[in-house]
Design a protein around this motif. Structure first.
Motif, PDB file in Angstrom:
ATOM      1  N   LEU A   1      45.026  46.636  46.052  1.00 27.16           N
ATOM      2  CA  LEU A   1      44.159  46.089  45.009  1.00 27.16           C
ATOM      3  C   LEU A   1      43.597  47.207  44.135  1.00 27.16           C
ATOM      4  CD1 LEU A   1      42.806  43.471  43.916  1.00 27.16           C
ATOM      5  CD2 LEU A   1      40.857  44.074  45.336  1.00 27.16           C
ATOM      6  N   SER A   2      43.006  48.209  44.747  1.00 27.69           N
ATOM      7  CA  SER A   2      42.405  49.307  43.973  1.00 27.69           C
ATOM      8  C   SER A   2      43.453  50.082  43.180  1.00 27.69           C
ATOM      9  CB  SER A   2      41.655  50.262  44.898  1.00 27.69           C
ATOM     10  OG  SER A   2      40.568  49.601  45.484  1.00 27.69           O
TER      11      SER A   2
ATOM     12  N   GLN B   1      44.710  47.860  40.287  1.00 25.28           N
ATOM     13  CA  GLN B   1      43.672  47.645  39.268  1.00 25.28           C
ATOM     14  C   GLN B   1      43.531  48.862  38.368  1.00 25.28           C
ATOM     15  OE1 GLN B   1      40.137  46.919  41.542  1.00 25.28           O
ATOM     16  NE2 GLN B   1      40.261  44.709  41.287  1.00 25.28           N
TER      17      GLN B   1
ATOM     18  N   TYR C   1      44.909  49.161  34.563  1.00 20.92           N
ATOM     19  CA  TYR C   1      43.875  49.229  33.523  1.00 20.92           C
ATOM     20  C   TYR C   1      44.123  50.432  32.615  1.00 20.92           C
ATOM     21  CZ  TYR C   1      39.380  49.567  31.197  1.00 20.92           C
ATOM     22  OH  TYR C   1      38.408  49.659  30.246  1.00 20.92           O
TER      23      TYR C   1
ATOM     24  N   SER D   1      41.274  44.871  31.074  1.00 23.05           N
ATOM     25  CA  SER D   1      40.700  44.395  32.340  1.00 23.05           C
ATOM     26  C   SER D   1      41.364  43.103  32.808  1.00 23.05           C
ATOM     27  CB  SER D   1      39.202  44.152  32.194  1.00 23.05           C
ATOM     28  OG  SER D   1      38.527  45.330  31.939  1.00 23.05           O
TER      29      SER D   1
ATOM     30  N   SER E   1      44.799  43.824  34.003  1.00 24.49           N
ATOM     31  CA  SER E   1      44.671  44.570  35.259  1.00 24.49           C
ATOM     32  C   SER E   1      44.351  43.642  36.434  1.00 24.49           C
ATOM     33  CB  SER E   1      43.572  45.619  35.108  1.00 24.49           C
ATOM     34  OG  SER E   1      43.311  46.247  36.315  1.00 24.49           O
ATOM     35  N   GLY E   2      43.447  42.701  36.218  1.00 24.18           N
ATOM     36  CA  GLY E   2      43.090  41.761  37.285  1.00 24.18           C
ATOM     37  C   GLY E   2      44.258  40.891  37.713  1.00 24.18           C
TER      38      GLY E   2
ATOM     39  N   ALA F   1      46.832  43.134  39.541  1.00 15.66           N
ATOM     40  CA  ALA F   1      46.312  43.507  40.859  1.00 15.66           C
ATOM     41  C   ALA F   1      46.419  42.345  41.841  1.00 15.66           C
ATOM     42  CB  ALA F   1      44.865  43.973  40.744  1.00 15.66           C
ATOM     43  N   GLN F   2      46.110  41.143  41.386  1.00 22.05           N
ATOM     44  CA  GLN F   2      46.215  39.991  42.283  1.00 22.05           C
ATOM     45  C   GLN F   2      47.670  39.694  42.629  1.00 22.05           C
ATOM     46  OE1 GLN F   2      43.546  38.604  43.785  1.00 22.05           O
ATOM     47  NE2 GLN F   2      45.148  37.737  45.055  1.00 22.05           N
TER      48      GLN F   2
ATOM     49  N   GLN G   1      39.864  36.869  40.530  1.00 19.31           N
ATOM     50  CA  GLN G   1      40.055  38.296  40.269  1.00 19.31           C
ATOM     51  C   GLN G   1      39.948  38.646  38.784  1.00 19.31           C
ATOM     52  OE1 GLN G   1      40.233  40.536  42.658  1.00 19.31           O
ATOM     53  NE2 GLN G   1      40.303  42.169  41.172  1.00 19.31           N
TER      54      GLN G   1
ATOM     55  N   MET H   1      37.335  41.588  37.181  1.00 15.23           N
ATOM     56  CA  MET H   1      37.768  42.778  36.454  1.00 15.23           C
ATOM     57  C   MET H   1      37.230  42.800  35.029  1.00 15.23           C
ATOM     58  SD  MET H   1      39.281  44.891  38.306  1.00 15.23           S
ATOM     59  CE  MET H   1      39.991  45.970  37.085  1.00 15.23           C
TER      60      MET H   1
END
Length: 131
Positions: free
Chosen positions: A7-8, A11, A15, A41, A44-45, A48-49, A108, A112
Motif C-alpha cells: 500500500l505505502s 501510494q 503519486y 492523489s 494513487s489511491g 494502491a488499492q 482508499q 488519499m
C-alpha cells in the motif's frame, strides 16, 4: 506487513510519478496546486488499492478460516496464506483475489485525496518545496 508495504509503496510511487507526468505534459499543462494534488492523489489511491487488494482478500480469508477452525474446537491448524491462495485460485480463478475491490477503492480514494494534499500543504508551510 505485506499489505502495508504494498500500500505505502504503491501510494507514494504512483503519486510522485503521476504528479511529475501531469506537470511535464505539454498537452495537459497542470500547474502546481490543489487540482494537480487532487488528481495525482485520486489516481494513487486507486492504483494502491489495486496492488493491495489480493493481500487484503487473502488476509480476510485466512482470518475467517482461522476463526472457524478455532471455533470448532478440534484443534485444527489454521491455514496459511499460501494454502488459502492456492485453494481460492483453484476454485474461483484470479478474479477472486479482487473480491471487495470497489468498496475498498471507495474508501482508499478519498483517504488519499485528503492525505496527500495535506502533506503538500505541510511541506509548503514549513518552507519545503513540493514533491
Amino acid at each position: 506487513m505485506l499489505r502495508a508495504a504494498t500500500l505505502s509503496g504503491a501510494q507514494l510511487a504512483t503519486y510522485d510519478t503521476v504528479k511529475r507526468k501531469l506537470k511535464r505534459s505539454p498537452d495537459l499543462q497542470f500547474k502546481e496546486g490543489p487540482f494537480l494534488h487532487f488528481t495525482a492523489s485520486l489516481v494513487s489511491g486507486i492504483v494502491a488499492q489495486t496492488v493491495t487488494q489480493p493481500a487484503d482478500t487473502l488476509k480476510t480469508l485466512v482470518m475467517a478460516s482461522s476463526s472457524k477452525s478455532h471455533a470448532s474446537g478440534k484443534g485444527l491448524t489454521p491455514p496459511n496464506a499460501i494454502a488459502v491462495a492456492t485453494r481460492l485460485l483453484q476454485q474461483n480463478g484470479p478474479k477472486a483475489l479482487y473480491r471487495g475491490f470497489w468498496p475498498a477503492a471507495a474508501r482508499q480514494g478519498p483517504v488519499m485525496v485528503i492525505q496527500m494534499p495535506l502533506v503538500e500543504q505541510f511541506r509548503k508551510a514549513m518552507g519545503l518545496e513540493y514533491f
